[in-house]
Design an enzyme around this catalytic site. Structure first.
Site, short mmCIF file in Angstrom:
data_model
loop_
_atom_site.label_atom_id
_atom_site.label_comp_id
_atom_site.label_asym_id
_atom_site.label_seq_id
_atom_site.Cartn_x
_atom_site.Cartn_y
_atom_site.Cartn_z
N ASP A 183 0.81 -1.22 0.00
CA ASP A 183 0.00 0.00 0.00
C ASP A 183 0.84 1.28 0.00
O ASP A 183 1.69 1.47 0.88
CB ASP A 183 -0.89 0.05 1.25
N TRP A 206 1.01 -1.11 9.65
CA TRP A 206 0.14 -1.22 8.49
C TRP A 206 -0.23 0.17 8.00
O TRP A 206 0.42 1.16 8.34
CB TRP A 206 -1.09 -2.06 8.84
N GLU A 258 -11.39 -0.79 3.05
CA GLU A 258 -9.97 -0.65 3.35
C GLU A 258 -9.46 0.67 2.77
O GLU A 258 -9.97 1.17 1.76
CB GLU A 258 -9.17 -1.81 2.75
N TRP A 265 -5.49 -8.80 -4.11
CA TRP A 265 -5.39 -9.84 -3.09
C TRP A 265 -5.96 -11.18 -3.55
O TRP A 265 -5.89 -12.16 -2.81
CB TRP A 265 -6.04 -9.37 -1.79
#
Length: 522
Positions: free
Chosen positions: A53, A107, A235, A322
């Site tokens: 990301d 994250w 997300e 993903w």
């Protein structure tokens, strides 16, 4: 939705740390062994290891600071690495900024410049909120604060979360744990109208909004729920305000979501609407729009353009999915890295014929300055197929296609000499598509995730395409940027040709321009 949950459990790692200039003018890292380099020419890639990301860039000290999730191993634990850019094309790497600590990966989150010193770390301090799993336990996904007073190169952490997980500490059943552990990716902005910070956090079935006066003490406001849970969880949410082309102001809520099960993208969904200080009210909550229709434009972030912050934003995403991310890819063997960002886009908000507002995308204007040669080819009429007298592996192809009776028209890029390998970009019926199936490499097949398609007027008899081809990707901007399709495509040696095709009748291919980006791999 096991993909996002599992990836946050084991994801992201330590930075490589070497200083390297990125962009089409320099190469990064050393190939893992003596093979032909497959490294992208005009996309951000890590010097080595796994890139995931991107984090929303901030403008500080005259440059944009972009952080990205990084690990020494594919889909492994890690933290944030740091790169800077002045134009969104050429980057300089600075290594790990928020490193992995034992059993405590970092994250996604976001950084803000605390100009007014609301948090008490000093005027102009860079403050980050990022998700971390407290005690390494998945259901304790919580938001931690870091700050930097040296321009974003090194950070200090507060020891305890500033936004604890409201559900994780009370979850006992597996169902409660599955719901509770999805509490991540805080995105912060300053609400000028109300004089406070706003944070949006992704949840399994909604987005949660918090407000704060000082970036340390946060208070839950209202949630944004959407009726179609087939869209999956939220997300990397995004909340911002823009001025549209007609001068009106609108709020936009965006997020990376998985709508594969209902035939929609697994990329960036967004709603237009209003923000009242407590909640986001969508204009059409049941029908989000999509910023990309390909397979590989996930975890996207947007940020205001310094030169026009009210009316123009930039956007960038991770070019992966993903459904298949985390495994080895060809660049692991050739160049010792895995993953790239998309090219940076310029976003504008425009009123559409039906009275709604949509985000339109254009490739960042600065990219044009990095073209090393430009080739204009004559118009041609094609019925069947024809191969162009040009070869290359990093370029932009811009053209118009028009037709009357043809049923399927398009372009093949990454074409091998015998025509057996290629990626097709075309218009068929009510779809504009990118089909990378014929570009599959042995041992790295993306079936059944090969063909991506977006809606287009079935009656249309012309289309304008800007196609960006790099060593490991194809990105297609359609017409005025209403539609974009981004696909991960790994080109084999010799996949350098281009051809045009038209089935069921002739098509005219006009305004054909190829802008090449030089291969400067050592």
């Amino acid at each position: 939705m096991t993909y996002a949950i599992s990836r946050r459990h084991i994801l992201q790692g330590t930075g490589a740390g070497a200083l390297a200039l990125l962009g089409n003018s320099a190469r990064r890292g050393t190939p893992a062994r003596a093979q032909r380099s497959l490294r992208a020419h005009f996309h951000l890639t890590p010097p080595s290891g796994w890139l995931c990301d991107p984090q929303r860039p901030v403008f500080l000290g005259g440059t944009y600071h972009l952080y990205y999730l990084h690990s020494a191993q594919n889909n492994g634990p890690g933290g944030w690495d740091h790169a800077t850019t002045e134009d969104g094309v050429a980057y300089e790497h600075h290594g790990a900024a928020l490193p992995l600590r034992p059993d405590f990966p970092v994250w996604s989150g976001s950084a803000v410049v605390d100009t007014a010193n609301t948090a008490g770390f000093g005027a102009g301090a860079l403050v980050v909120l990022a998700t971390q799993p407290t005690d390494g336990i998945r259901k304790y996904q919580e938001q931690y604060l870091y700050w930097s007073t040296d321009g974003g190169y090194t950070f200090t952490a507060l020891p305890a979360p500033v936004i604890p997980n409201p559900d994780g500490r009370t979850a006992t059943t597996q169902a409660e744990i599955d719901n509770a552990e999805w509490f991540r990716d805080p995105k912060i902005h300053w609400d000028t109208a109300r004089g406070e910070w706003v944070c949006v956090i992704g949840r399994a079935r909604y987005a949660a909004f918090y407000t704060s006066a000082n970036l340390r003490d946060w208070y839950l406001q209202r949630n944004f729920d959407y009726p179609n849970h087939a869209l999956g969880g939220i997300e990397c949410p995004d909340l911002f305000e823009m001025t549209a082309d007609d001068g009106t102001r609108h709020w936009v809520l965006g997020a990376s979501m998985d709508a594969y099960s209902i035939g929609l993208p697994m990329t960036y969904a967004y709603w237009t609407g209003t923000w009242d200080g407590q909640q986001f009210l969508a204009d059409d909550v049941a029908n989000p729009q999509w910023l990309d229709w390909g397979w590989d434009w996930y975890a996207a972030v947007t940020w205001p353009a310094v030169e026009a912050p009210d009316s123009r934003r930039y956007a960038v995403a991770w070019m992966n999915d993903w459904k298949y991310a985390g495994r080895d890819v060809p660049t692991d063997a050739t160049d010792g890295y895995n993953g790239q960002n998309s090219i940076v886009r310029e976003l504008r908000l425009e009123r559409q014929g039906g009275g709604w507002y949509s985000l339109l995308s254009s490739p960042v204007a600065a990219l044009a300055a990095y073209a090393t040669s430009t080739t204009d080819l004559p118009d041609r009429t094609v019925h069947g197929s024809t191969v162009l007298p040009w070869r290359g592996s990093a370029y932009e192809l811009e053209l118009d296609i028009s037709w009357d009776a043809a049923t399927n028209v398009g372009v093949s890029v990454g074409r091998s000499a015998d025509g057996s390998r290629h990626t097709n970009i075309g218009k068929y019926g009510s779809e504009v598509y990118v089909d990378r199936g014929p570009s599959d490499l042995p041992g790295y097949s993306l079936v059944p995730y090969s063909r991506a398609a977006a809606p287009i007027d079935a009656a249309a008899r012309s289309v304008h395409l800007r196609i960006f081809v790099d060593m490991q990707s194809v990105e297609v901007f359609v017409n005025a940027g209403h539609t974009v399709l981004s696909q991960q495509v790994f080109l084999a040696e010799g996949d350098t040709g281009i051809s045009f095709y038209a089935d069921g009748g002739p098509a005219v291919f006009s305004g054909v321009t190829i802008r090449e980006f030089a291969d400067t791999v050592a």
